[in-house]
Design a protein around this motif. Sequence first.
Motif, short mmCIF file in Angstrom:
data_model
loop_
_atom_site.label_atom_id
_atom_site.label_comp_id
_atom_site.label_asym_id
_atom_site.label_seq_id
_atom_site.Cartn_x
_atom_site.Cartn_y
_atom_site.Cartn_z
N ASP A 1 37.29 31.03 22.43
CA ASP A 1 37.03 32.57 22.77
C ASP A 1 37.77 32.88 24.01
O ASP A 1 37.67 34.00 24.50
CB ASP A 1 35.58 32.82 22.95
N SER A 2 38.90 32.11 24.33
CA SER A 2 39.44 32.48 25.69
C SER A 2 40.25 33.66 25.44
O SER A 2 40.43 34.35 26.63
CB SER A 2 40.54 31.33 25.91
N VAL A 3 40.96 34.02 24.21
CA VAL A 3 41.55 35.50 24.16
C VAL A 3 40.61 36.58 24.56
O VAL A 3 40.82 37.46 25.35
CB VAL A 3 42.00 35.52 22.64
N ARG A 4 39.45 36.63 24.02
CA ARG A 4 38.42 37.69 24.26
C ARG A 4 37.76 37.37 25.73
O ARG A 4 37.72 38.57 26.32
CB ARG A 4 37.08 37.47 23.13
N GLU A 5 37.61 36.22 26.41
CA GLU A 5 37.14 36.06 27.81
C GLU A 5 38.27 36.23 28.81
O GLU A 5 37.89 36.38 29.92
CB GLU A 5 36.55 34.75 27.88
N ASP A 6 39.59 36.01 28.45
CA ASP A 6 40.63 36.19 29.49
C ASP A 6 40.85 37.49 29.97
O ASP A 6 41.88 37.96 29.87
CB ASP A 6 41.84 35.41 28.93
N THR A 7 39.90 38.06 30.70
CA THR A 7 39.85 39.29 31.41
C THR A 7 40.51 39.12 32.69
O THR A 7 40.54 38.05 33.26
CB THR A 7 38.93 39.81 31.46
N PRO A 8 40.89 40.10 33.53
CA PRO A 8 41.41 39.90 34.96
C PRO A 8 40.29 39.41 35.80
O PRO A 8 40.84 38.64 36.61
CB PRO A 8 41.65 41.47 35.15
N LEU A 9 39.19 39.58 35.54
CA LEU A 9 38.08 39.21 36.58
C LEU A 9 37.97 37.43 36.06
O LEU A 9 37.98 36.86 37.14
CB LEU A 9 36.43 39.64 36.06
N ILE A 10 38.17 37.25 35.04
CA ILE A 10 38.15 35.70 34.49
C ILE A 10 39.25 35.03 35.46
O ILE A 10 39.54 34.10 35.95
CB ILE A 10 38.26 35.56 33.17
N GLN A 11 40.54 35.68 35.20
CA GLN A 11 41.82 35.37 35.76
C GLN A 11 41.73 35.21 37.21
O GLN A 11 42.00 34.06 38.02
CB GLN A 11 42.75 36.19 35.55
N ALA A 12 41.05 36.10 37.80
CA ALA A 12 40.63 35.96 39.51
C ALA A 12 39.87 34.93 39.52
O ALA A 12 40.02 34.20 40.72
CB ALA A 12 40.27 37.23 39.87
N GLU A 13 38.60 34.56 38.87
CA GLU A 13 37.92 33.60 39.21
C GLU A 13 38.60 32.35 39.11
O GLU A 13 38.29 31.20 39.53
CB GLU A 13 36.53 33.74 38.34
N ALA A 14 39.47 31.98 37.97
CA ALA A 14 40.36 30.79 37.76
C ALA A 14 41.09 30.69 39.03
O ALA A 14 41.22 29.43 39.59
CB ALA A 14 41.02 31.10 36.60
N ALA A 15 41.83 31.69 39.61
CA ALA A 15 42.61 31.55 40.91
C ALA A 15 41.46 31.15 42.08
O ALA A 15 42.09 30.48 42.83
CB ALA A 15 43.20 32.99 41.21
#
Length: 487
Positions: free
Chosen positions: A79-93
Amino acid sequence: ESASQPMQSIDHKSGVPNEHAFCSLGWKSGCPIFAAVSSRLRWAFEPRANRTCLLLAVLTFSPALATAQNLPAGTRPPDSVREDTPLIQAEAAIAARNFTQAKSLLLAITAQPNADARAFYDLGFTNEALHEEAAAETSYRSAITADPKQFESHAALGLLLRDPAESRKELLAAAALTPAANENAARAEVARALAQIDASTNPEAAREEILAAIKLTGETPQDTLLTAKIAERLNDFTDAETTYRRLLAAQPNDPDATFAFAGMLIREDKLADAESLLTAALKAHPADAPLTAQLARVYMLQGAAAKALPLLVTQHTQHPDDAATTRMLANVYNRTGDATHADELYQALLAASPDDIGLLSARGDALIRQKRFAEAQSILQRANTLFLSRPAALPATDDRVQLTSSLAFAASENGQPALVLTALDQRVEYAEETPSTLFLRATAHDHLHHVEQAHSFYTQFIAAAQGKFPDEEWEAKHRLIALAHAK
């Protein structure tokens, strides 16, 4: 130390004349709130250390991100496409400790009108990791506005704030809420922070808080140290000593534990025990400045200023910009008869803190010792004016007595009897009369031709002196004869 002083880190021990800096430094690590913030940032940056529970909460906000962390490199969850939001990207950073990138993403997210508490919390944590505390505070407060029941933002804000009352308010709010993850560790972190704050003002509450933390996650050496300090604050010196010794048995010569335990021994007037403890610790940690200062203080209280001097000279040479060490060294010079060197150091300190009443008083004393009475009076009058406008700036009774006594003596040497009496009237609010103050009063009234008052104080002086001041007693007896003829 402070949960106390912060708190200034220096107070004064009563009963030691002219002591402007030999003192219990209180909480060695300084403000407990700052220590808590430092700990959180240290855990965030040191991969070998445990991360704070609040950082782990960032990851648990995102199930997809947590899953992705366990996948082989280069793969993505279904489900990474659905979950790969800017917020998820920020938390990954954030997870990768790329805080600059995370901040850029989070600023864009929180600028949107529908930004939620999670995004504001992430931004607060990121700002704090970048040492931007004011921005972090704003972000945490925005998170709380968005969701008043979010444990993490209340806890993070409480750990960040420097004001103990404000910090305690947020930590108590967090304690009433439920953490998103790692509940025991999160609650223990809050309980420990509350115990640090309450240790100086509400030790009973602090004892319950540290016990609660220990029940949640087990006892750490820092818990043991705080437990000992709390027992000391409750005047349970037997329990405090047992706890300090238990900690030192596990961690021999630990600087923080040694410093705190030695401070308690000093307060109990067990100077030999404190000296032994500090000497052993300094062999293991020869460059530890607070331990050195504490041992120097012990020597001064033992009347061995000459033994304190080389310790402080070495520390001052190694740390010339350390104001506390410089101040102590100046006081030792003054006490050992080297008022010239003391005056040079006081002047350097006053250049940075021109309105420090204690420093002005100390320099006035050094000038008196150099027989520079006019300069001394000017400095001491300035110090006294500042003190009268803000008495809380000079809270120690000994310091108030020192200032007014020095001013009275300087004024006497300068032939200003009215100022002598004013200073002595102020002094008597803080301490009883001594033979010296009675003699100064007598001579001041004598110069002002106050015959009855002069006769009374000369008589009181002779009774109090008991042969210990032969020159002044001889003068007083002859003045009594003269005053009897003047009546």
